[in-house]
Design a protein around this motif. Structure first.
Motif, PDB file in Angstrom:
ATOM      1  N   TYR A 136      17.946  13.300 -17.792  1.00  0.00           N
ATOM      2  CA  TYR A 136      18.337  11.892 -17.667  1.00  0.00           C
ATOM      3  C   TYR A 136      19.757  11.785 -17.094  1.00  0.00           C
ATOM      4  N   ALA A 137      20.684  12.594 -17.591  1.00  0.00           N
ATOM      5  CA  ALA A 137      22.069  12.552 -17.108  1.00  0.00           C
ATOM      6  C   ALA A 137      22.139  12.944 -15.635  1.00  0.00           C
ATOM      7  N   GLU A 138      21.377  13.943 -15.256  1.00  0.00           N
ATOM      8  CA  GLU A 138      21.348  14.386 -13.854  1.00  0.00           C
ATOM      9  C   GLU A 138      20.816  13.261 -12.954  1.00  0.00           C
ATOM     10  N   GLU A 139      19.739  12.616 -13.377  1.00  0.00           N
ATOM     11  CA  GLU A 139      19.162  11.526 -12.581  1.00  0.00           C
ATOM     12  C   GLU A 139      20.106  10.326 -12.534  1.00  0.00           C
ATOM     13  N   ALA A 140      20.790  10.040 -13.637  1.00  0.00           N
ATOM     14  CA  ALA A 140      21.778   8.945 -13.659  1.00  0.00           C
ATOM     15  C   ALA A 140      22.927   9.262 -12.701  1.00  0.00           C
ATOM     16  N   ASP A 141      23.390  10.516 -12.694  1.00  0.00           N
ATOM     17  CA  ASP A 141      24.452  10.926 -11.763  1.00  0.00           C
ATOM     18  C   ASP A 141      23.998  10.759 -10.318  1.00  0.00           C
TER      19      ASP A 141
END
Length: 158
Positions: free
Chosen positions: A112-117
Motif C-alpha cells: 500500500y505504501a509503495e502504491e501510495a508513493d
C-alpha cells in the motif's frame, strides 16, 4: 489517466474505529474484528448488517494511529444503528474528489505504501494538487479470495 483515476464520492456514513500505537497490519486486524462485531449485532438494535466493501484504513504519515472503516450499506445510511462498543463510531465523510490508484494481489502495508508513493509521484509530476500528509487504503476482497484481487490507495484532491 492510465495509472490513476479521479473519482467523485458523495457524502456517506462509515462505521469506524481508531487503533493506536500498533503496526498498520495489526491495526487492520484489530480494527476489522471490532467492526465485524458491530455488523454481527454489537449495536443498539442488535441488528446484523451486511458486510460491505471497501474496508478502508486512514494512514497519516509519521503517525501510528490508524482509522479502520466499513462503508455503511445504503439501506442504513439514513439511520445506522449506534455501536455499543465505545471505541467504534459512526462518521459522516463529506463529498470529496479522490485520486485513486488500483492494483491487484494480496496487499501488505508495504505494498500500500509503495502504491501510495507511486500515485503521489505521478500526481506531483502532473501538477495535480492533493493532500499529501495522509492517504487511505481500500481493500475489496475477502482474505479467502485468491485471484483477481482488487486494492486501492486514495489521495484527496485539494
Amino acid at each position: 489517466a492510465k495509472d490513476y483515476e479521479l473519482r467523485q464520492y458523495e457524502t456517506a456514513k462509515w462505521v469506524s474505529t481508531v487503533i493506536r500505537g500498533e503496526t498498520q497490519k495489526e491495526a487492520m486486524r484489530q480494527g476489522f474484528w471490532k467492526l465485524f462485531h458491530y455488523i454481527q449485532g454489537k449495536n443498539e438494535k442488535e441488528m446484523k448488517i451486511d458486510m460491505t466493501v471497501p474496508v478502508t484504513c486512514l494512514v497519516k504519515l509519521g503517525c501510528t494511529d490508524f482509522k479502520v472503516s466499513f462503508f455503511v450499506p445504503f439501506e442504513h445510511q439514513d439511520c445506522p444503528p449506534q455501536p455499543t462498543d465505545s471505541s467504534v463510531f459512526i462518521e459522516e465523510r463529506k463529498a470529496a474528489a479522490l485520486f485513486v490508484r488500483s492494483f491487484g494481489g494480496f496487499a501488505s502495508p508495504e505494498k500500500y505504501a509503495e502504491e501510495a508513493d507511486n500515485l503521489a509521484r505521478t500526481l506531483r509530476n502532473r501538477g495535480q494538487p492533493f493532500h499529501e500528509d495522509f492517504f487511505y487504503t481500500a481493500g475489496y476482497d475477502s482474505p479467502f479470495k485468491l485471484f483477481n484481487r482488487h486494492n486501492e490507495v486514495w489521495y484527496f484532491k485539494k
